[in-house]
Each structure stands twice: as C-alpha cells, then as structure tokens.
Design a protein around this motif. Structure first.
Motif, mmCIF file in Angstrom:
data_model
loop_
_atom_site.group_PDB
_atom_site.id
_atom_site.type_symbol
_atom_site.label_atom_id
_atom_site.label_comp_id
_atom_site.label_asym_id
_atom_site.label_seq_id
_atom_site.Cartn_x
_atom_site.Cartn_y
_atom_site.Cartn_z
ATOM 1 N N ILE A 267 0.842 -1.202 0.000
ATOM 2 C CA ILE A 267 0.000 0.000 0.000
ATOM 3 C C ILE A 267 0.878 1.253 0.000
ATOM 4 C CG2 ILE A 267 -1.717 1.284 1.321
ATOM 5 C CD1 ILE A 267 -2.812 -1.403 2.309
ATOM 6 N N TRP A 268 1.976 1.236 0.751
ATOM 7 C CA TRP A 268 2.911 2.372 0.796
ATOM 8 C C TRP A 268 3.406 2.699 -0.614
ATOM 9 C CZ3 TRP A 268 7.977 2.183 4.246
ATOM 10 C CH2 TRP A 268 8.571 3.452 4.247
ATOM 11 N N ARG A 269 3.816 1.661 -1.350
ATOM 12 C CA ARG A 269 4.345 1.913 -2.701
ATOM 13 C C ARG A 269 3.240 2.376 -3.654
ATOM 14 N NH1 ARG A 269 8.306 -2.340 -5.695
ATOM 15 N NH2 ARG A 269 6.351 -3.295 -6.392
ATOM 16 N N CYS A 270 2.036 1.837 -3.495
ATOM 17 C CA CYS A 270 0.913 2.293 -4.326
ATOM 18 C C CYS A 270 0.635 3.775 -4.102
ATOM 19 C CB CYS A 270 -0.346 1.486 -4.007
ATOM 20 S SG CYS A 270 -0.334 -0.226 -4.587
ATOM 21 N N ILE A 271 0.659 4.199 -2.839
ATOM 22 C CA ILE A 271 0.405 5.605 -2.515
ATOM 23 C C ILE A 271 1.525 6.491 -3.034
ATOM 24 C CG2 ILE A 271 0.208 7.231 -0.569
ATOM 25 C CD1 ILE A 271 -1.241 4.872 0.921
ATOM 26 N N ARG A 275 1.253 9.795 -5.392
ATOM 27 C CA ARG A 275 1.807 11.088 -4.966
ATOM 28 C C ARG A 275 3.172 11.336 -5.590
ATOM 29 N NH1 ARG A 275 0.145 10.748 1.507
ATOM 30 N NH2 ARG A 275 -2.102 11.011 1.155
ATOM 31 N N GLU A 276 3.240 11.109 -6.851
ATOM 32 C CA GLU A 276 4.501 11.298 -7.589
ATOM 33 C C GLU A 276 5.018 12.716 -7.371
ATOM 34 O OE1 GLU A 276 6.221 10.739 -12.146
ATOM 35 O OE2 GLU A 276 4.097 10.441 -11.699
ATOM 36 N N GLY A 277 6.280 12.810 -6.983
ATOM 37 C CA GLY A 277 6.878 14.114 -6.702
ATOM 38 C C GLY A 277 6.823 14.488 -5.240
ATOM 39 N N SER A 278 5.975 13.821 -4.471
ATOM 40 C CA SER A 278 5.899 14.078 -3.023
ATOM 41 C C SER A 278 5.689 12.753 -2.294
ATOM 42 C CB SER A 278 4.768 15.052 -2.695
ATOM 43 O OG SER A 278 3.529 14.562 -3.174
ATOM 44 N N GLU A 279 6.553 11.787 -2.601
ATOM 45 C CA GLU A 279 6.439 10.460 -1.997
ATOM 46 C C GLU A 279 6.559 10.536 -0.478
ATOM 47 O OE1 GLU A 279 9.341 7.813 -3.506
ATOM 48 O OE2 GLU A 279 8.597 7.840 -5.569
ATOM 49 N N PRO A 280 5.761 9.760 0.237
ATOM 50 C CA PRO A 280 5.881 9.721 1.695
ATOM 51 C C PRO A 280 7.064 8.847 2.119
ATOM 52 C CG PRO A 280 4.106 8.280 0.990
ATOM 53 C CD PRO A 280 4.633 8.939 -0.253
ATOM 54 N N THR A 281 8.214 9.464 2.381
ATOM 55 C CA THR A 281 9.394 8.698 2.796
ATOM 56 C C THR A 281 9.407 8.441 4.304
ATOM 57 O OG1 THR A 281 10.690 10.744 2.947
ATOM 58 C CG2 THR A 281 10.797 9.517 0.871
ATOM 59 N N ILE A 282 8.619 9.205 5.047
ATOM 60 C CA ILE A 282 8.445 8.958 6.479
ATOM 61 C C ILE A 282 6.994 8.544 6.717
ATOM 62 C CG2 ILE A 282 8.449 9.966 8.790
ATOM 63 C CD1 ILE A 282 10.616 11.864 7.922
ATOM 64 N N VAL A 283 6.806 7.409 7.377
ATOM 65 C CA VAL A 283 5.463 6.956 7.714
ATOM 66 C C VAL A 283 5.400 6.679 9.213
ATOM 67 C CG1 VAL A 283 5.061 5.969 5.428
ATOM 68 C CG2 VAL A 283 5.957 4.513 7.265
ATOM 69 N N THR A 284 4.175 6.637 9.730
ATOM 70 C CA THR A 284 3.947 6.318 11.141
ATOM 71 C C THR A 284 3.267 4.959 11.224
ATOM 72 O OG1 THR A 284 3.686 8.656 11.728
ATOM 73 C CG2 THR A 284 2.801 7.034 13.268
ATOM 74 N N VAL A 285 3.768 4.113 12.126
ATOM 75 C CA VAL A 285 3.164 2.804 12.375
ATOM 76 C C VAL A 285 2.704 2.760 13.827
ATOM 77 C CG1 VAL A 285 3.502 0.312 12.426
ATOM 78 C CG2 VAL A 285 4.604 1.672 10.646
ATOM 79 N N SER A 314 13.734 6.429 -3.113
ATOM 80 C CA SER A 314 12.550 6.461 -3.965
ATOM 81 C C SER A 314 11.678 5.275 -3.587
ATOM 82 C CB SER A 314 12.940 6.384 -5.446
ATOM 83 O OG SER A 314 11.794 6.148 -6.240
ATOM 84 N N ILE A 315 10.544 5.555 -2.966
ATOM 85 C CA ILE A 315 9.653 4.477 -2.526
ATOM 86 C C ILE A 315 9.144 3.678 -3.719
ATOM 87 C CG2 ILE A 315 7.542 3.933 -1.262
ATOM 88 C CD1 ILE A 315 9.806 5.109 0.455
ATOM 89 N N VAL A 353 -2.043 12.991 15.500
ATOM 90 C CA VAL A 353 -1.091 11.916 15.182
ATOM 91 C C VAL A 353 -1.478 11.206 13.888
ATOM 92 C CG1 VAL A 353 -0.138 9.700 15.953
ATOM 93 C CG2 VAL A 353 -0.450 11.575 17.596
ATOM 94 N N TYR A 354 -2.721 10.678 13.821
ATOM 95 C CA TYR A 354 -3.151 9.944 12.630
ATOM 96 C C TYR A 354 -3.254 10.903 11.448
ATOM 97 C CZ TYR A 354 -4.663 6.419 16.055
ATOM 98 O OH TYR A 354 -4.727 5.494 17.074
ATOM 99 N N GLY A 355 -2.452 10.634 10.426
ATOM 100 C CA GLY A 355 -2.477 11.488 9.245
ATOM 101 C C GLY A 355 -1.480 12.630 9.297
ATOM 102 N N ALA A 356 -0.695 12.747 10.371
ATOM 103 C CA ALA A 356 0.416 13.708 10.367
ATOM 104 C C ALA A 356 1.437 13.262 9.333
ATOM 105 C CB ALA A 356 1.049 13.794 11.756
ATOM 106 N N ASN A 357 1.709 11.961 9.310
ATOM 107 C CA ASN A 357 2.359 11.265 8.196
ATOM 108 C C ASN A 357 1.354 10.238 7.672
ATOM 109 O OD1 ASN A 357 4.995 12.425 8.839
ATOM 110 N ND2 ASN A 357 5.052 10.959 10.541
ATOM 111 N N LEU A 358 1.668 9.624 6.557
ATOM 112 C CA LEU A 358 0.935 8.435 6.161
ATOM 113 C C LEU A 358 1.014 7.464 7.343
ATOM 114 C CD1 LEU A 358 -0.448 6.451 4.237
ATOM 115 C CD2 LEU A 358 1.808 5.950 3.266
#
Length: 440
Positions: A267-271, A275-285, A314-315, A353-358
């Motif tokens: 799902i991370w890679r799909c997103i 979001r090409e050009g603004s890939e989420p390189t930091i995520v919250t688990v 590059s995710i 918290v939820y949605g501050a990052n993916l």
C-alpha cells in the motif's frame, strides 16, 4: 450498492437519546488527569460497529442495556465524566457521573440486507459522528448507539474519544460490557483515575517529533480542520490473496512472514505512485505495546513509531521486501518525545497523530471480535477513525469468516484519504492485486 446521502439517512429512523451513568455515585472531588500522550490524541475518535444476528441480540432491550451499563460504569466511571480546564488551560476530567450518551434507533433493513449492501459509508449511520464540544463541559467522551434491524438483529456502535485511551482501551471497555450483558461473574478492578503527572525534564527538546503535527488552537470544539476533504473505503483481502501478496514479496519461503508489514509495504508503494513528486518517505506505524499498559484500565499506550526510509530513497523504485523490512525493523517509538512536546506547552497546544504522516494502524491484536452477546461474537466488526490528517491512514484488522470459531480468513482494510486521491489509489491497489473489481 452505494446510496446517496438522502437514501442513507432514510435507512435509520425512530432515534431516541438518553444518558446512562454509574448505578452508584463515584464520590466527590474525583478527577482524572490525562497525560501528554492522551492530550496529543484528543482530535481523534475511534468509531466501531458490531453486528449481531437475531439469536445473539435476543432480549437486548433498553432496560437490559441500561441495567448492564449501570453496573459496568460502577467500575468504568472515568468515561462518564466531563472535561474541565484548570486556570492554566490544561484539561482534566471531573468524574461527576454525568454518563455516556445512548442512542436507540431502528433500521429499515434486515441484517442480511445490510451486510449484502457492502456500502461501507453507510456504517456511519450506526455510530455517532458527534465530536466533543463546543460546550465541552456537557459533551460525553463515550457515545453508544444500539440499532435494531427488521429481522431482530442489532448493531452496537461506539464513538470513543481517543483522549480516553487507545484501541485496546476501547476494545477492553466493550468486551467488559459484554461480560455484564452475559450475566457473568465479572471481576473488574475500579478505574483508578490518573493523578497529576510528575513534571518532565524537558531540557534538550529542539523540535516536534515527526509523528505529530501541531495545529492552530481548536478551543473547546475538538474537530480537526483538514485542508482537503477526506473520504474512506474498505475492502476484504482473503487468506489466499494475502498468501499471494506475501509470496510476491518474500518468495516461497517456509518462514512465517509478517502479514501486516507485507500488506503495508504494498500500500505504501501504491500511494507513492499516486503522490509522484511528493512520496511519503516517512510513515507512522501504530500498534499495540507488547508490554501492555500496566494497571490502567484506560489510557493511550500504543506504540507510535516513525519509519524513515531516508530523503534519498525512492519508494516507487524500492523493492517490496526492503520496504517491509523497514516497517518491521526500523520503527522508532516516539511516545516519549510526543509526551515531552505536549508538556512543554503545559498540555494546552493542539496536535494530531493519525495522518500527520501516512499512518498504518495495526489492529490485529486488539481483540475486536471478543465483545459477546449471549455468548456469541459479532458476525462482523467495522472499525474506522474520525479526525485523520491530510496524509491519510490505513487500518488493518483480521477478517473473521466465523468469529465464533476463530475462523480467520485474511484482512479487512479501511483507507482514509483525501477525496481527490481516491480513484488513483483504488486503481493502483487493483493493479497490484490488493483489491478486486467487486471491492468497490
């Protein structure tokens, strides 16, 4: 089948509101003081709907509901209180036994008809969408809704203010209520309110942790103001689908591979592609703390971990096994930093918290199917969040084909994202075998 808003609203009728609190007084001058981690979650709400068939719901009338809640709230009296502020503006709960709000409603559908609709957006009709405020001192942190279907089945929805506690706390609350409903000899310790926290040593704190985002003051109306309109959808991934996805990542390994992290990697890679050009390189688990929460019956103690792939990563071009391993091995728990940054403002500033990052929320260990009526588990549990930031959130639960036999068949996923990204995200998930045409 997807209904229009007017069609959805016509599904539920005969709405009756009341309040229910402890059967005996909790005492005078009893206060619960949320800690910094609790306050960081105050703009979030857990929304859970449990569906029971007619056999399980037999005898579930308003007298029975209130009687069992009276007894349970003798132990869980903190959620029956109301928020107040100190002179400095810090929030606390006055345990004044005002109670939880209770809604009784009816549905024009049978339970089978409701389930067959697969209109996930309609589930919001089965649980309160009310946020705390603007009259904070009158707003209940817990809102229960009981909906009777034409066939005798029932839906029980709970809106749980996240400031009270994490998903484990909300689940334990409902599971304990089920024990009272089943007339079990319930041994429940009293919900001991949290005292005023010891001041933290805040030296060296330079910036906000990555897993929270600061927002403009919301005052006494706890609603997160999004920059984009948020939408959500849900889908089931069967066990065989899940096995195929894991094999794509790990190969035909005989070792047991982590299903949650494998799914989130895809799902991370799909997103990232969306979001090409603004890939989420930091995520919250976010996931349950394996060490538990001690003696607290309620409270926010789940792990909140930052996973940083690095600015140069590059995710889209990273293989899925690498992303999955990042999610398994590289998470940094930021609860302490969140606690500190909230306390630097004496608990007055507002964060989310939820949605501050993916954000990926693992609900597989939360016992969501253990709330029982007449000894029977729900045939289905729907779980979602209110108050997710613009970066979005992904919730993963176990899917039970027959919860009463612990028959787990894959995952149930809910994705909450900006409306303008939804079509592209669904297309990406379909192309990667995560969703099929019948899912939406």
């Amino acid at each position: 089948m997807v209904f229009t808003q007017d069609e959805q609203e016509s599904l539920i009728y005969d709405v009756r509101l009341s309040s229910v609190g402890p059967g005996r007084g909790s005492g005078s001058n009893i206060f619960h003081h949320p800690v910094g981690l609790d306050l960081a979650m105050k703009l979030h709400y857990l929304k859970v709907v449990y569906l029971f068939d007619s056999e399980a719901a037999q005898g579930l009338n308003i007298a029975k509901i209130k009687e069992t809640l009276f007894n349970m709230f003798n132990h869980y009296f903190v959620p029956c209180g109301r928020f107040r502020r100190t002179e400095s503006g810090r929030l606390f709960i006055k345990c004044n036994d005002c109670g939880a709000r209770l809604a009784e409603t009816r549905c024009t559908k049978t339970l089978d008809e409701w389930v067959d609709m697969k209109d996930w957006s309609s589930y919001k009709l089965l649980v309160s969408q009310q946020a705390l405020g603007p009259e904070l001192s009158f707003s209940p942190p817990v809102f229960l809704q009981v909906t009777q279907f034409k066939c005798g089945g029932a839906a029980i929805g709970i809106s749980w203010a996240h400031v009270l506690g994490d998903p484990h706390s909300a689940s334990d609350f409902m599971n304990k209520w089920g024990e009272f409903c089943n007339n079990l000899n319930v041994k429940t310790p009293y919900n001991i309110p949290r005292s005023i926290a010891t001041p933290l040593n805040l030296e060296g704190l330079e910036k906000d942790p990555a897993t929270v985002k600061r927002v403009d003051p919301v005052g006494d109306h706890w609603i997160l103001a999004n920059n984009k309109k948020m939408e959500q959808f849900s889908f089931h991934i069967t066990a065989s689908q899940m096995n195929n996805l894991q094999e794509q990542i790990w190969g035909s390994s005989v070792e047991k591979n982590p299903s949650f992290e494998s799914l989130c990697a895809i799902i991370w890679r799909c997103i990232a592609r969306v979001r090409e050009g603004s890939e989420p390189t930091i995520v919250t688990v976010c996931r349950s703390d394996p060490n538990g929460r001690g003696n607290d019956m309620i409270g926010n103690d789940q792990l909140i971990c930052k996973v940083d792939a690095g600015n140069d990563c590059s995710i889209v071009d990273t293989d899925l096994k690498t992303l999955a391993r990042l999610l398994v091995e590289q998470g940094t728990d930021e609860r302490k930093q969140i606690e500190e940054i909230v306390e630097t403002n004496e608990g007055v500033a507002d964060f989310f918290v939820y949605g501050a990052n993916l954000t990926f929320l693992n609900l597989e260990d939360v016992n969501v199917h253990d709330f029982k009526l007449r000894g029977k588990k729900p045939i289905f549990v729907y779980y979602t969040l209110q108050g997710v930031g613009d970066e979005g959130a992904v919730l993963v639960l176990p899917w039970s084909k027959d919860p009463n036999k612990n028959d787990i068949d894959g995952k149930f996923v809910t994705i909450i994202f900006p409306e303008d990204e939804m079509v592209k995200i669904k297309d990406e998930l379909k192309m990667n075998g995560v969703m099929v045409d019948g899912d939406f």
